[in-house]
Write a protein that holds these residues in place. Structure first.
Motif, short mmCIF file in Angstrom:
data_model
loop_
_atom_site.label_atom_id
_atom_site.label_comp_id
_atom_site.label_asym_id
_atom_site.label_seq_id
_atom_site.Cartn_x
_atom_site.Cartn_y
_atom_site.Cartn_z
N UNK A 1 0.83 -1.20 0.00
CA UNK A 1 0.00 0.00 0.00
C UNK A 1 0.86 1.25 0.00
N UNK A 2 0.47 2.22 0.80
CA UNK A 2 1.25 3.45 0.92
C UNK A 2 2.38 3.25 1.93
N UNK A 3 3.55 3.76 1.61
CA UNK A 3 4.74 3.49 2.41
C UNK A 3 4.91 4.47 3.57
N UNK A 4 3.86 4.67 4.32
CA UNK A 4 3.95 5.57 5.47
C UNK A 4 4.88 5.02 6.54
N UNK A 5 5.03 3.69 6.60
CA UNK A 5 5.93 3.08 7.58
C UNK A 5 7.38 3.47 7.33
N UNK A 6 7.80 3.45 6.06
CA UNK A 6 9.18 3.81 5.73
C UNK A 6 9.42 5.31 5.94
N UNK A 7 8.40 6.12 5.61
CA UNK A 7 8.54 7.55 5.83
C UNK A 7 8.67 7.87 7.33
N UNK A 8 7.90 7.15 8.13
CA UNK A 8 7.99 7.34 9.58
C UNK A 8 9.38 6.94 10.09
N UNK A 9 9.88 5.81 9.60
CA UNK A 9 11.22 5.36 9.99
C UNK A 9 12.26 6.43 9.65
N UNK A 10 12.21 6.94 8.45
CA UNK A 10 13.23 7.92 8.02
C UNK A 10 13.12 9.23 8.78
N UNK A 11 11.93 9.54 9.26
CA UNK A 11 11.75 10.76 10.05
C UNK A 11 12.28 10.61 11.47
N UNK A 12 12.32 9.37 11.96
CA UNK A 12 12.67 9.14 13.36
C UNK A 12 14.07 8.56 13.57
N UNK A 13 14.65 7.99 12.51
CA UNK A 13 15.95 7.33 12.65
C UNK A 13 16.89 7.77 11.55
N UNK A 14 18.18 7.51 11.75
CA UNK A 14 19.18 7.76 10.73
C UNK A 14 19.04 6.73 9.62
N UNK A 15 19.01 7.18 8.39
CA UNK A 15 18.87 6.26 7.26
C UNK A 15 20.18 5.49 7.07
N UNK A 16 20.14 4.17 6.92
CA UNK A 16 21.36 3.38 6.71
C UNK A 16 22.12 3.84 5.47
N UNK A 17 23.43 3.59 5.49
CA UNK A 17 24.27 3.99 4.37
C UNK A 17 23.97 3.19 3.11
N UNK A 18 23.63 1.91 3.29
CA UNK A 18 23.35 1.04 2.15
C UNK A 18 22.64 -0.21 2.67
#
Length: 327
Positions: free
Chosen positions: A43-60
């Motif tokens: 569906x809509x990727x609100x889970x990933x957007x929430x993760x990126x807003x709250x945590x540091x995005x992995x390098x790879x």
């Protein structure tokens, strides 16, 4: 056997055990390793957007949501919802086919007020590979195209959508399989859901656009045909295509590990879409091998124990080298 064994609940377990194997090995960790489990990939990727807003995005990283080898290019995703005004719709009692926007259905039917009924059976498949199935919505529209009612939706589907999935006739891009010299695959289009809703025929066309095909191009293509076929349209669940350089060090480690285990180490284009798109420098990698049955989104979904074990070894070896090597 069961829903999610290959796509993607089985892959979550493989990744978890690969991480545990590396942890138990006693290797010194020079990097942090995350297992990020999303819950809205269909569906809509609100889970990933929430993760990126709250945590540091992995390098790879990688998403185990496809096949081996390494897929560093992924097509995009778009559901184009067409709502047809049909002058003769009063003659139709029921029209339905499909219930998932990213799955080619196995059945479509229409029932008329006079008692006539047309049912078409097809072969279900993932909408990213429409050529592997037999779309009953296309079959039904082929039977209706020459009906005296002259249904607009049937003429549209028969004119622009075919079982090979090629979107060339829609004129939303050049129809070629490359972008600036890079192989990126062709854009595909498949009707996946058809139904009656609010006095109109609603048709979902699932698009898997190649890298370089934009939202504007897709919108312009459908806009140009709207007057002729009497529909309005809306584009939902839109995701951009992705391309990650195959020269990056982490991809080179993936390829080295694959080669050591006798697995194809080439770089390929994914027809489907995965959470790899949600972050930069992520690719799709496994867990299914090319010789395995492709059963995602199909009846009798399954994955072999041998495949699970080999995929887990590849993941564990990759993680081990990523945490233990400097670059």
């Amino acid at each position: 056997w069961g829903r999610g064994t290959s796509d993607d609940k089985g892959a979550v377990i493989m990744s978890l055990y690969a991480m545990k194997a590396v942890l138990d090995s006693g290797v010194e960790f020079n990097r942090k390793v995350w297992l990020i489990v999303g819950t809205s990939e269909e569906g809509e990727w609100t889970d990933m957007e929430t993760f990126k807003n709250e945590f540091t995005v992995p390098d790879c990283g990688f998403s185990p949501d496809g096949e081996f080898p390494v897929f560093n290019v992924e097509k995009g995703y778009a559901d184009v919802i067409l709502s047809f005004e049909e002058p003769m719709l009063s003659s139709v009692l029921e029209l339905k086919g499909g219930d998932s926007p990213n799955t080619v259905p196995s059945k479509a039917l229409i029932r008329f007020n006079d008692g006539r009924e047309i049912t078409v059976h097809g072969i279900s498949t993932h909408s990213s590979t429409p050529e592997e199935g037999n779309n009953p919505i296309i079959g039904l529209c082929g039977k209706l195209r020459d009906e005296e009612e002259g249904f607009r939706f049937a003429r549209f589907v028969s004119r622009y959508l075919t079982n090979d999935g090629k979107a060339n006739d829609l004129k939303i891009d050049d129809g070629l399989d490359n972008y600036q010299g890079e192989h990126v695959g062709i854009t595909t289009a498949a009707p996946t859901v058809i139904k009656l809703e609010n006095g109109k025929v609603v048709l979902n066309v699932n698009i898997r656009q190649k890298y370089g095909t934009t939202l504007e191009k897709i919108s312009r293509g459908f806009q140009e045909m709207s007057d002729e076929f009497g529909y309005s349209y809306d584009i939902s669940n839109y995701l951009e295509p992705m391309m990650v350089s195959g020269d990056l060090p982490f991809i080179q480690i993936m390829r080295e590990v694959s080669k050591e285990y006798g697995v194809d180490d080439s770089l390929k284009v994914a027809a489907g879409t995965s959470y790899a798109k949600s972050m930069e420098r992520f690719v799709s990698w496994g867990p299914v091998f090319p010789e395995d049955p492709q059963t995602a989104h199909m009846e009798d979904e399954r994955i072999s124990v041998e495949t699970m074990l080999l995929a887990t070894k590849l993941y564990a070896c990759f993680i081990y080298r990523m945490v233990n090597e400097e670059y």
